[in-house]
Enzyme design. Structure first.
Site, PDB file in Angstrom:
ATOM      1  CB  THR A  36      -0.873  -0.088   1.210  1.00 49.47           C
ATOM      2  OG1 THR A  36      -0.029  -0.158   2.338  1.00 49.47           O
ATOM      3  CG2 THR A  36      -1.903  -0.921   1.041  1.00 49.47           C
ATOM      4  CB  VAL A 183       7.104  13.356  19.152  1.00 47.33           C
ATOM      5  CG1 VAL A 183       5.594  13.555  18.724  1.00 47.33           C
ATOM      6  CG2 VAL A 183       7.547  14.733  19.402  1.00 47.33           C
ATOM      7  CB  ALA A 269       9.535   5.416  21.656  1.00 45.72           C
ATOM      8  CG  HIS A 443     -15.250  36.681  22.971  1.00 47.29           C
ATOM      9  ND1 HIS A 443     -14.441  36.198  24.025  1.00 47.29           N
ATOM     10  CD2 HIS A 443     -16.341  36.831  23.570  1.00 47.29           C
ATOM     11  CE1 HIS A 443     -15.021  36.235  25.298  1.00 47.29           C
ATOM     12  NE2 HIS A 443     -16.267  36.483  24.912  1.00 47.29           N
TER      13      HIS A 443
END
Length: 464
Positions: A36, A183, A269, A443
């Site tokens: 893919t 991250v 990680a 706002h």
């Protein structure tokens, strides 16, 4: 088969480069080793992780946030299989979308391992072993990156997982240890903490989110600790043993006595490294420095007709950085003036609250000897944030002391990744903090905090 351009890799950089080149009239082919398109980002990275982040946030909100809004519901029950289906459906829709875009732009797609035989020649070896050679006036390397390995901690994607394996767990671990407080580690650690795991993070440095503004990192750590994440900073993992769980050997980064830590699942990680295996760079004579393909200011390698973009070259490993480089090199090849402004590339950490940054942090400016003014505004003083029960975090604007030009903007808060872009546009046009402060903001919105932080540069914020 002759083409104006062959792009190797169809991640965000590669497929965007191919589409832009086709739009400009070039005959284009892409080579992709996966079945893919979309690369790491769409298949096993950005997109599936955001699906899990959103789903886990909804689960957590239903369990802990609804009552304060006057919504009484039974305690939510996790259906992890259904959540994983949501993730996969999201991935499938995105990768199919890329395939459609390639066809729409009349780009020929070849699946297999792309190897550069020489300038102008790319060999494609399919899964069945068949080989064909594509000829091209130009070649763009856009092969992305892969998970960085940690010596002594072998990833098996069962007990010791990479980000890929962490998105495929079949049950919530009792305890997860994340190695690396960057991250990816914080995002995926947050997912499994919200779904019920006890999560501890080990980081070699004495801080989380290396490279980000120090104040932002400290505030983010405090908020994540409030949510239940535990941090072990200044520690290094030297080995791992697997059995029913995982036992890690951990030492102080500065040296000292070792200890052991145990978990059901360990997520490695510690970063990513350029994916260049099988590309044939050495044989083709393409220069590489510290694992990254060397390029000039126009994305050209030292071999005429061969270019490179994205995670395989210098700069932050970010999908949107690769996309911009893909557009730029396509435009250069079509005779136009492609360019990327590396001083204005936003970065986002999709924890809750989000962390978003663009430009320089305070440490960067101090190291460069640049005098600056600071404007800050907390979300506790923002009306919409109070209404949304989203008062964690703040906005910080850094502006040149002499010219008032905005040099960096940093946001910790709900939706920070969406709010950062007005700062990016402002900085792209060389805007000042006064420009931002005098721009009317609707706002009540969270974005009013961005305006107030800009006003605070000149000590004229209204609502604090």
């Amino acid at each position: 088969m002759a083409y104006d351009l062959v792009v190797i890799g169809t991640g965000p950089g590669g497929y965007v480069c191919a589409i832009r080149a086709a739009q400009l009239g070039l005959k284009v082919a892409v080579v992709e080793k996966r079945k893919t398109h979309g690369g790491t980002c769409l298949n096993v990275g950005c997109i599936p992780s955001k699906a899990m982040l959103h789903a886990s946030e909804m689960f957590d909100e239903a369990g802990h946030g609804f009552a304060a809004l006057g919504i009484d519901v039974p305690a939510p029950k996790l259906n992890l299989a259904a959540m994983m289906k949501h993730k996969q459906d999201t991935v499938d829709a995105n990768v199919q979308g890329v395939g459609f875009l390639l066809k729409k732009n009349k780009i020929d797609a070849f699946h297999g391992l792309g190897t550069i035989l020489a300038a102008g020649k790319v060999q494609v070896k399919a899964e069945d072993g068949s080989v064909q050679v594509l000829e091209a006036k130009s070649i763009v390397i856009a092969t992305g990156s892969e998970v960085a390995q940690l010596p002594g901690v072998a990833i098996d994607e069962k007990r010791i997982v990479s980000s890929t394996g962490a998105l495929e767990l079949v049950k919530v671990p009792g305890k997860m240890i994340v190695i690396g407080a960057g991250v990816i580690g914080l995002e995926l650690g947050s997912v499994w903490r919200r779904l019920g795991a006890k999560v501890e993070v080990i980081e070699y440095l004495d801080r989380i989110l290396p490279g980000m503004d120090g104040e932002v990192a400290k505030q983010t750590q405090r908020l994540l600790e409030k949510q239940g994440l535990a941090f072990h900073l200044g520690k290094k993992v030297t080995g791992a043993k697997t059995g029913k769980g995982v036992t890690l050997a951990v030492e102080p980064a500065a040296g000292g006595a070792a200890e052991t830590m145990e978990a059901d699942i360990v997520l490695v990680a510690i970063g990513r490294r350029p994916n260049t295996e099988g590309l044939g760079l050495e044989a083709a004579g393409v220069a590489v420095e510290r694992g990254r393909v060397t390029i000039d200011d126009h994305f050209a390698t030292n071999v005429k007709g061969i270019y490179a973009i994205g995670d395989v070259v210098r700069g932050p490993m970010l999908a949107h950085k690769a996309e911009d480089e893909g557009v730029a090199v396509a435009e250069i090849l079509a005779g136009k003036a492609g360019h990327v402004n590396y001083d204005v590339i936003p970065g986002v950490v999709y924890t809750h609250p989000e962390v978003a940054t663009v430009g320089k942090g305070e440490e960067d400016l101090k190291a460069a000897g640049i005098a600056y003014n600071v404007g800050k505004f907390p979300f506790t003083a923002n009306g919409r944030a109070r209404a949304n029960r989203a008062t964690d975090g703040f906005v910080k604007v850094l502006a040149d002391k002499a010219t008032d030009r905005v040099l960096g903007v940093h946001i910790v808060g709900a939706g920070a990744g969406e709010m950062i872009h007005e700062a990016a546009v402002l900085m792209e046009f060389g805007g000042s903090s006064e420009d931002l402060a005098r721009t009317c903001h609707a706002h009540p919105t969270m974005s009013e905090a961005v305006k107030e932080a800009a006003m605070a540069v000149e000590k004229r914020q209204i609502h604090m």
